[in-house]
Scaffold this active site. Structure first.
Site, PDB file in Angstrom:
ATOM      1  CB  CYS A  33      -0.835   0.064   1.288  1.00 55.79           C
ATOM      2  SG  CYS A  33      -2.274  -0.978   1.298  1.00 55.79           S
ATOM      3  CB  CYS A  37      -3.488   2.668   2.270  1.00 58.51           C
ATOM      4  SG  CYS A  37      -4.897   1.632   1.809  1.00 58.51           S
ATOM      5  CB  CYS A  64      -3.494  -1.670  -1.877  1.00 60.34           C
ATOM      6  SG  CYS A  64      -5.069  -1.169  -1.170  1.00 60.34           S
ATOM      7  CB  CYS A  67      -4.023   3.272  -1.274  1.00 62.93           C
ATOM      8  SG  CYS A  67      -2.844   1.918  -1.158  1.00 62.93           S
TER       9      CYS A  67
HETATM   10 ZN   LIG Z   1      -3.917   0.327   0.229  1.00 65.01          ZN
END
Ligand SMILES: [Zn+2]
Length: 192
Positions: A33, A37, A64, A67
Site C-alpha cells: 500500500c 492508505c 492494493c 490506494c
Molecule cells: Zn492500500
C-alpha cells in the site's frame, strides 16, 4: 533507509510526507500500500517497508486496489541529491527501456550496465528493468482507470511490447487481466 520503528510510527499517523517515499507491504495479506492508505493498520511485525513500488513487487507483493500504490507520486527521499539515478529515472520514464536495452541506457549515462544496476539496488532496492516495468504498469493502470481506450492501445501507449505481454504482467501482479481492473461504469456508458 530510516529506522523501521520511526517509519512505523509515521505510518500509523498516515503521515503524508511518506507518500511516494516508502511503500508498506503486509506479510499476512501479500498486498502493498501507500503509507496513506485507509486500511486497518497492520501489526508492526507484519509490516515491511520498501523504497519503490518495484521493490515491493519484486518481493512478490500485489498493489492494493484501494490506494493504488502504483500511482503514488514518485519522490524518493534522496531526490535532488543523486543526480545519476535521477537522470536514469527520467530516461526510463521517457521510455528508454521500452525499446532499447539496459546497455544502451548505461551508455547514455556514461557508465557500465553493472554500475547502473548497483546504483539502482542501493537507492531503490530494484533493478532498472524492474523500475521500467513498474512504470509501464503505472501508465497502463492509469489509462485503464481514466480512459475507455481498448487494452491493445493502452499496451502500446504504456510501453508494453504487446497486449498479450501486458495481460500476462497484470495477471501475474494483480491476479486478474487488465479488463477486470477497469472501474465499473453505469450500463449506459458501456454501450458506446
Ligand atoms: Zn492500500
Amino acid at each position: 533507509m530510516q529506522d523501521p520503528a520511526a517509519l512505523y510510527q509515521a505510518f500509523c499517523r498516515r503521515d503524508p510526507a511518506l507518500d511516494g517515499r516508502v511503500f508498506v507491504a503486509v506479510r499476512t495479506t501479500g498486498v502493498y500500500c501507500r503509507p496513506v492508505c485507509r486500511v486497518r493498520t497492520p501489526l508492526a511485525r507484519n509490516v515491511l517497508f520498501y523504497r519503490s513500488a518495484a521493490a515491493a513487487e519484486g518481493a512478490g507483493y500485489r498493489p492494493c486496489l484501494r490506494c493504488r500504490p502504483e500511482t503514488a507520486p514518485f519522490c524518493p527521499a534522496w531526490k535532488g541529491t543523486q543526480s545519476t539515478v535521477e537522470r536514469a529515472l527520467t530516461l526510463i520514464e521517457a521510455g528508454a527501456l521500452d525499446h532499447d536495452g539496459i546497455d544502451a541506457l548505461a551508455d547514455r549515462l556514461g557508465m557500465s550496465a553493472r554500475h547502473l544496476a548497483r546504483l539502482f539496488a542501493a537507492h531503490l532496492d530494484a533493478s532498472p528493468t524492474q523500475i521500467a516495468q513498474s512504470l509501464r504498469i503505472q501508465r497502463a493502470k492509469r489509462m485503464l482507470d481514466e480512459t475507455d481506450l481498448p487494452v491493445a492501445r493502452i499496451a502500446s501507449r504504456s510501453g508494453f511490447s504487446s497486449a498479450r505481454r501486458m495481460s500476462a504482467t497484470f495477471v501475474a501482479l494483480y491476479g486478474r487481466p487488465p479488463s477486470k481492473l477497469r472501474p465499473r461504469k453505469p450500463r449506459s456508458m458501456q454501450q458506446r
